[in-house]
Write an enzyme that holds these catalytic residues in place. Sequence first.
Site, PDB file in Angstrom:
ATOM      1  CE  LYS A  73     131.075  99.461 112.411  1.00  0.00           C
ATOM      2  NZ  LYS A  73     131.844 100.368 112.831  1.00  0.00           N
ATOM      3  CE1 TYR A 131     128.476 104.412 110.358  1.00  0.00           C
ATOM      4  CE2 TYR A 131     128.660 102.846 108.380  1.00  0.00           C
ATOM      5  CZ  TYR A 131     128.490 103.263 109.931  1.00  0.00           C
ATOM      6  OH  TYR A 131     129.307 102.197 110.784  1.00  0.00           O
ATOM      7  NE  ARG A 146     128.193 105.470 121.465  1.00  0.00           N
ATOM      8  CZ  ARG A 146     129.325 105.443 119.578  1.00  0.00           C
ATOM      9  NH1 ARG A 146     128.417 105.339 118.511  1.00  0.00           N
ATOM     10  NH2 ARG A 146     129.934 106.022 119.600  1.00  0.00           N
ATOM     11  CB  THR A 155     135.231 105.300 117.437  1.00  0.00           C
ATOM     12  OG1 THR A 155     134.802 106.291 118.101  1.00  0.00           O
ATOM     13  CG2 THR A 155     135.283 105.197 116.289  1.00  0.00           C
ATOM     14  CG  ASN A 195     135.083 100.086 115.127  1.00  0.00           C
ATOM     15  OD1 ASN A 195     133.873  99.841 113.915  1.00  0.00           O
ATOM     16  ND2 ASN A 195     135.011 101.637 115.033  1.00  0.00           N
ATOM     17  CG  HIS A 251     126.438 101.345 114.635  1.00  0.00           C
ATOM     18  ND1 HIS A 251     126.755 102.338 113.679  1.00  0.00           N
ATOM     19  CD2 HIS A 251     124.714 101.885 114.334  1.00  0.00           C
ATOM     20  CE1 HIS A 251     125.660 103.415 113.969  1.00  0.00           C
ATOM     21  NE2 HIS A 251     124.770 103.022 114.693  1.00  0.00           N
ATOM     22  CD  GLU A 270     122.288 105.026 113.597  1.00  0.00           C
ATOM     23  OE1 GLU A 270     122.153 104.112 114.323  1.00  0.00           O
ATOM     24  OE2 GLU A 270     122.425 105.847 113.610  1.00  0.00           O
TER      25      GLU A 270
END
Length: 142
Positions: A11, A51, A87, A93, A114, A117, A128
């Site tokens: 990000k 999103y 993940r 998160t 954060n 993604h 995605e």
Amino acid sequence: MATERTLSIIKPDGVKKNVIGPIITKFEENGLHVVAARMEKLSRHQAEGFYAVHKERPFFGELVDFMTSAPVLLMVLEGPDAIKKNRELMGATDPAEAADGTIRKLYASSKGENTVHGSDAPETAAFEIGWFFPQADVTSRG
Ligand code: ADP
Ligand code: MG
């Protein structure tokens, strides 16, 4: 373990902090291969569509503002159990809740900003990846 593909995004905060290298190193050291990548400043249309599942959430506007504020690095990662593995490497998160050594614990500054993604399930990974890499064949690693 099945070989999977998942969408990863570094990000705007991660790109600005100049930590693309250590993040990709963590992926590679954990068996995930970058099979497609593109750096891009997202349009509002791209971020809102990506999103869309969150569009009723109170933070949606803030999230789209943030994701379009500076370039991001879009990647497709491939490897055994790639969705879950990514993940795990990302962490929770909220960086305050992320486990030691995770990307978000190391680099993220808030629940909104954060750093990374990662797709959360096979269905979201397929959507995605298609949203950002619509060409039929993402680069193969032979
Ligand atoms: P994750 O990215 O861990 O899958 P979510 O899917 O719940 O998390 O949320 C998507 C993104 O929206 C988060 O990564 C974060 O950037 C932002 N976000 C989530 N919750 C909040 C919040 N309470 N306030 C601000 N931004 C948030
Ligand atoms: Mg999510």
